[in-house]
Motif scaffolding. Sequence first.
Motif, mmCIF file in Angstrom:
data_model
loop_
_atom_site.group_PDB
_atom_site.id
_atom_site.type_symbol
_atom_site.label_atom_id
_atom_site.label_comp_id
_atom_site.label_asym_id
_atom_site.label_seq_id
_atom_site.Cartn_x
_atom_site.Cartn_y
_atom_site.Cartn_z
ATOM 1 N N ALA A 13 0.939 -1.366 0.106
ATOM 2 C CA ALA A 13 0.129 0.050 0.126
ATOM 3 C C ALA A 13 0.789 1.185 0.153
ATOM 4 N N GLU A 14 0.194 2.338 -0.253
ATOM 5 C CA GLU A 14 1.002 3.689 -0.371
ATOM 6 C C GLU A 14 0.678 4.094 0.883
ATOM 7 N N ILE A 15 1.522 4.421 1.809
ATOM 8 C CA ILE A 15 1.508 5.021 3.009
ATOM 9 C C ILE A 15 2.440 6.354 3.248
ATOM 10 N N GLY A 16 1.970 7.481 3.676
ATOM 11 C CA GLY A 16 2.503 8.684 3.551
ATOM 12 C C GLY A 16 3.646 8.996 4.816
ATOM 13 N N GLU A 17 4.575 9.760 4.717
ATOM 14 C CA GLU A 17 5.428 10.257 5.491
ATOM 15 C C GLU A 17 4.770 10.370 6.742
ATOM 16 N N ASP A 18 5.365 10.166 7.910
ATOM 17 C CA ASP A 18 4.878 10.410 9.284
ATOM 18 C C ASP A 18 3.537 9.903 9.648
ATOM 19 N N THR A 19 2.961 8.919 8.795
ATOM 20 C CA THR A 19 1.752 8.226 9.068
ATOM 21 C C THR A 19 1.977 7.203 10.391
ATOM 22 N N ARG A 20 1.074 7.190 11.080
ATOM 23 C CA ARG A 20 1.366 6.108 12.327
ATOM 24 C C ARG A 20 0.200 4.914 11.983
ATOM 25 N N VAL A 21 0.520 3.557 12.129
ATOM 26 C CA VAL A 21 -0.556 2.415 11.733
ATOM 27 C C VAL A 21 -0.252 1.657 12.911
ATOM 28 N N TRP A 22 -1.222 1.603 13.927
ATOM 29 C CA TRP A 22 -1.090 0.896 15.192
ATOM 30 C C TRP A 22 -1.395 -0.765 14.967
ATOM 31 N N GLN A 23 -1.627 -1.217 16.179
ATOM 32 C CA GLN A 23 -1.574 -2.614 16.258
ATOM 33 C C GLN A 23 -3.059 -3.221 15.830
ATOM 34 N N TYR A 24 -3.178 -4.369 15.050
ATOM 35 C CA TYR A 24 -4.360 -5.021 14.745
ATOM 36 C C TYR A 24 -4.940 -4.403 13.402
ATOM 37 N N VAL A 25 -4.327 -3.393 12.858
ATOM 38 C CA VAL A 25 -4.871 -2.725 11.611
ATOM 39 C C VAL A 25 -4.395 -3.670 10.409
ATOM 40 N N VAL A 26 -5.468 -3.789 9.537
ATOM 41 C CA VAL A 26 -5.316 -4.556 8.310
ATOM 42 C C VAL A 26 -5.268 -3.333 7.097
ATOM 43 N N ALA A 31 -4.346 0.257 -1.125
ATOM 44 C CA ALA A 31 -4.760 1.239 -0.637
ATOM 45 C C ALA A 31 -3.531 2.580 -0.484
ATOM 46 N N ARG A 32 -4.387 3.585 -0.556
ATOM 47 C CA ARG A 32 -3.563 5.025 -0.462
ATOM 48 C C ARG A 32 -3.570 5.935 0.619
ATOM 49 N N ILE A 33 -2.919 6.179 1.475
ATOM 50 C CA ILE A 33 -3.005 6.750 2.769
ATOM 51 C C ILE A 33 -1.826 7.941 2.652
ATOM 52 N N GLY A 34 -2.349 8.975 2.918
ATOM 53 C CA GLY A 34 -1.529 10.344 2.961
ATOM 54 C C GLY A 34 -0.491 10.525 4.179
ATOM 55 N N ARG A 35 -0.057 11.634 4.070
ATOM 56 C CA ARG A 35 1.242 11.860 5.285
ATOM 57 C C ARG A 35 0.334 12.325 6.507
ATOM 58 N N ASN A 36 1.118 12.274 7.716
ATOM 59 C CA ASN A 36 0.729 12.575 8.887
ATOM 60 C C ASN A 36 -0.547 11.900 9.470
#
Length: 155
Positions: A13-26, A31-36
């Motif tokens: 997936a495309e995940i932007g800089e400074d993005t936080r993905v926590w436990q048990y996330v699928v 998917a495209r997720i932006g910054r911060n």
Amino acid sequence: MPSIHPLADVAEAEIGEDTRVWQYVVILRGARIGRNCNICAHTMIEGDVVIGDNVTVKSGVFLWDGMRVEDNVFIGPNATFTNDPMPRSKVYPDRFRSITLRQGASIGANVTVLPGITIGEHAMVGAGAVVTKDIEPYTVVAGNPARVLRSLDHD
């Protein structure tokens, strides 16, 4: 660089800089997720989902294919987004209906949004509301079904 918890299941997936993905996330492939952004525990994001910058997705939220979430959106815990107006077990529509959350919108805890809805820029949806029709920009709604409470000031 994004921060991805070791107990998250993140496909290509495309995940932007400074993005936080926590436990048990699928997060599914594509998917495209932006910054911060902050993607809290126990969430799921399908592959045809686009999330802008500075978005918060609280725990217990599932974002289905076709959803578009613009910049600076807040999605409260256990908000529910639907994409099939006539769901039946093992019966699938030709096309699922997507939901769009415009820039700066805030979705309260336990809100339910029906298929094909657009929530306007900087609109606020109160906790527990059931959104059955589009919400205009800079509008506060609450209730079941969601009704306009007031308009927000804006420049």
